[in-house]
Design an enzyme around this catalytic site. Sequence first.
Site, PDB file in Angstrom:
ATOM      1  N   HIS A 173      39.560  39.469  23.408  1.00  0.00           N
ATOM      2  CA  HIS A 173      39.788  40.613  22.524  1.00  0.00           C
ATOM      3  C   HIS A 173      38.681  41.651  22.668  1.00  0.00           C
ATOM      4  CE1 HIS A 173      43.121  38.512  20.607  1.00  0.00           C
ATOM      5  NE2 HIS A 173      42.390  37.434  20.828  1.00  0.00           N
ATOM      6  N   GLY A 190      10.143  27.027  34.399  1.00  0.00           N
ATOM      7  CA  GLY A 190      10.519  27.251  32.998  1.00  0.00           C
ATOM      8  C   GLY A 190      12.025  27.170  32.777  1.00  0.00           C
ATOM      9  N   ARG A 191      12.787  27.827  33.658  1.00  0.00           N
ATOM     10  CA  ARG A 191      14.244  27.868  33.468  1.00  0.00           C
ATOM     11  C   ARG A 191      14.926  26.579  33.894  1.00  0.00           C
ATOM     12  NH1 ARG A 191      12.116  31.307  37.050  1.00  0.00           N
ATOM     13  NH2 ARG A 191      12.744  31.281  39.240  1.00  0.00           N
ATOM     14  N   LYS A 228       5.140  26.539  28.703  1.00  0.00           N
ATOM     15  CA  LYS A 228       4.633  25.888  29.912  1.00  0.00           C
ATOM     16  C   LYS A 228       3.180  26.278  30.145  1.00  0.00           C
ATOM     17  CE  LYS A 228       5.366  25.617  34.878  1.00  0.00           C
ATOM     18  NZ  LYS A 228       6.195  25.938  36.037  1.00  0.00           N
ATOM     19  N   GLU A 283       4.303  36.336  23.424  1.00  0.00           N
ATOM     20  CA  GLU A 283       5.260  36.175  22.326  1.00  0.00           C
ATOM     21  C   GLU A 283       5.055  34.837  21.617  1.00  0.00           C
ATOM     22  OE1 GLU A 283       5.922  37.103  25.393  1.00  0.00           O
ATOM     23  OE2 GLU A 283       7.461  38.665  25.458  1.00  0.00           O
ATOM     24  N   GLU A 286      16.809  35.112  37.032  1.00  0.00           N
ATOM     25  CA  GLU A 286      15.375  35.013  37.303  1.00  0.00           C
ATOM     26  C   GLU A 286      15.175  34.268  38.633  1.00  0.00           C
ATOM     27  OE1 GLU A 286      12.371  32.882  34.677  1.00  0.00           O
ATOM     28  OE2 GLU A 286      12.090  34.917  33.931  1.00  0.00           O
ATOM     29  N   LYS A 343       4.761  42.972  31.768  1.00  0.00           N
ATOM     30  CA  LYS A 343       3.798  42.294  30.885  1.00  0.00           C
ATOM     31  C   LYS A 343       2.433  42.967  30.978  1.00  0.00           C
ATOM     32  CE  LYS A 343       5.427  37.508  31.568  1.00  0.00           C
ATOM     33  NZ  LYS A 343       4.999  36.192  32.033  1.00  0.00           N
TER      34      LYS A 343
HETATM   35  O1  F6P Z   1       8.053  35.791  31.756  1.00  0.00           O
HETATM   36  C1  F6P Z   1       8.958  34.908  32.335  1.00  0.00           C
HETATM   37  C2  F6P Z   1       8.577  33.485  32.048  1.00  0.00           C
HETATM   38  O2  F6P Z   1       7.478  33.130  32.817  1.00  0.00           O
HETATM   39  C3  F6P Z   1       9.730  32.551  32.288  1.00  0.00           C
HETATM   40  O3  F6P Z   1       9.871  32.196  33.604  1.00  0.00           O
HETATM   41  C4  F6P Z   1       9.384  31.431  31.369  1.00  0.00           C
HETATM   42  O4  F6P Z   1      10.466  30.575  31.136  1.00  0.00           O
HETATM   43  C5  F6P Z   1       8.946  32.199  30.152  1.00  0.00           C
HETATM   44  O5  F6P Z   1       8.235  33.296  30.668  1.00  0.00           O
HETATM   45  C6  F6P Z   1       8.106  31.443  29.160  1.00  0.00           C
HETATM   46  O6  F6P Z   1       6.944  30.949  29.745  1.00  0.00           O
HETATM   47  P1  F6P Z   1       6.083  29.832  29.037  1.00  0.00           P
HETATM   48  O7  F6P Z   1       6.922  28.610  28.903  1.00  0.00           O
HETATM   49  O8  F6P Z   1       4.902  29.623  29.945  1.00  0.00           O
HETATM   50  O9  F6P Z   1       5.665  30.348  27.692  1.00  0.00           O
END
Ligand code: F6P
Length: 556
Positions: A396, A279-280, A207, A213, A365, A520
């Site tokens: 199980h 995002g979620r 987003k 990452e 979240e 972060k």
């Molecule tokens: O760090 C949490 C977050 O902001 C989530 O809310 C989001 O889904 C995820 O990181 C990834 O963010 P992006 O889509 O901006 O890479």
Amino acid sequence: MTIVDPTTTTAWATLTGLKTAYTPDLRAAFAGDPERAARFTRTCADLYVDLSKNLVDDHILEALVALADEVGLGDRRDAMLSGERINVTENRSVLHTALRRPAGDSLVVDGTDVMPEVHEVLDKIYAFADKVRDGEWVGVTGKPIETVVNIGIGGSDLGPVMVYEALKPYVHERIQCRFISNIDPTDSGEKLSDLDPETTLFIVASKTFTTLETLTNARMARDWLWRRLIEQGAIEDTEEARKGAVAKHFVAVSTALDKVADFGIDPANAFGFWDWVGGRYSVDSAVGTVVCVAIGKENFADFLGGFHAVDEHFATAPWAQNVPALMGLLNVWYVNFFKAASHAVLPYAQYLHRFAAYLQQLTMESNGKGVRADGEPVTTETGEVFWGEPGTNGQHAFYQLIHQGTQLIPCDFIAMANTAYPTKDGDADVHELLLANFFAQTKALAFGKTAHEVRAEGVAEELVSAKVFEGNRPTTSIMAPALTPSVVGQLIALYEHITFTQGVVWGIDSFDQWGVELGKQLAMQIAPAISKDDAALAQQDASTRGLIAYYRSQRS
Ligand code: F6P
């Protein structure tokens, strides 16, 4: 925004009184009321939802509905659906529901109808998916795409993975998808090692297009692509050839199309969305592009249709019939009146094996907060832990604790009437064996087994107490005809609105996530201290210094 403290409402006082007077006895409740199962069962689109094995009676349900009214759930829902800026700490609208409204609908937000743009992007995604699926979109050497690798994390990963896994029977036979999310280099290493770069297409989904990452993994994937194509003699080792490879092998999904261009991806190969999609809550936006490529535009349209059917239900059904609202209110009942600290979601559908992981971000979240939308502290417990695994595997492993442990764990059981693989074991229908377990577990949890019944089985007296099941462990059973794209969309929308309902009762902003920021920031400060910068190391606390010293002593 005026927040109503739920604990000051008349309904809360009523619920408090009802809880004090309530002795859960589901055996007696069913025995005394032959209509209980029917009266406590609801439908929502294709979902058949049996609430009857919850620890409620009519008075409790009425009081929960009254609570919804007193905290203004209807106004908050309408504010969300109409695009008011209910995400107050980020000053944003919350409009994931717009993403699944049909073409031709209109939704004017701040003077602009957002619907034409939603469908313009969707059409662009559909055209792209068609090209990849038809083999018209080819890599640098002219070969059709066989593997699509989605690079994203959090909401840009969990939704797409979960839905791809859930809809495996719908996936195009030539195309497989993989998902790289973790910054742990073993994740990309494992996912890429056996791929042919000539037939691999990357979707970088972020987003913000700033996430450490995702950007790190995207750069590593781009280097892998160049290195492998050059090694295979597929491209020359020139700047121009590298650019050409990115054009054919990378597309992006983001709200920040300028940053996509900076990465080197042609904006023509980028699919946008908007800051009003959290995002979620984004798997139904361009973040679902990987899913659309995998299952095709008709199935993706059905998937969106499933969400929309539940949105309509949530928007219009009276609270007493409104499944997401009722399930959200029941969660409040358990968290706040029974002190339940967790909630299990147990799909008897192996294809839903990532559903709980997906729900963990959606619910935790969203509602894992101690401060309300107006900045004041919350007045109740919030945000229970969501977890789960598919049945029967979980039986199980951890069901022991649900059946006989000391904690109350409300559970949602999910099953489909039909399977994608009808199979017999001798005379037995294997899907029916699965369903037998699904039906049995909620029965065991609700009704238990008394000492009298245990003794009647001839159990030695000293073992009786260990073999007693108290029962009265609350469950909701959700069934649907089959795990279709529409039903997957329905399940996601159901839990989105459950989460929203709980957030409204607790007075919190379910759409921000400030709690992820500190870690972060600190990671960025600590990174230089790990192997190079001793001055940065000296500034760390004693524990962190000790951990880094250990790392330095062990690294090879
Ligand atoms: O760090 C949490 C977050 O902001 C989530 O809310 C989001 O889904 C995820 O990181 C990834 O963010 P992006 O889509 O901006 O890479």
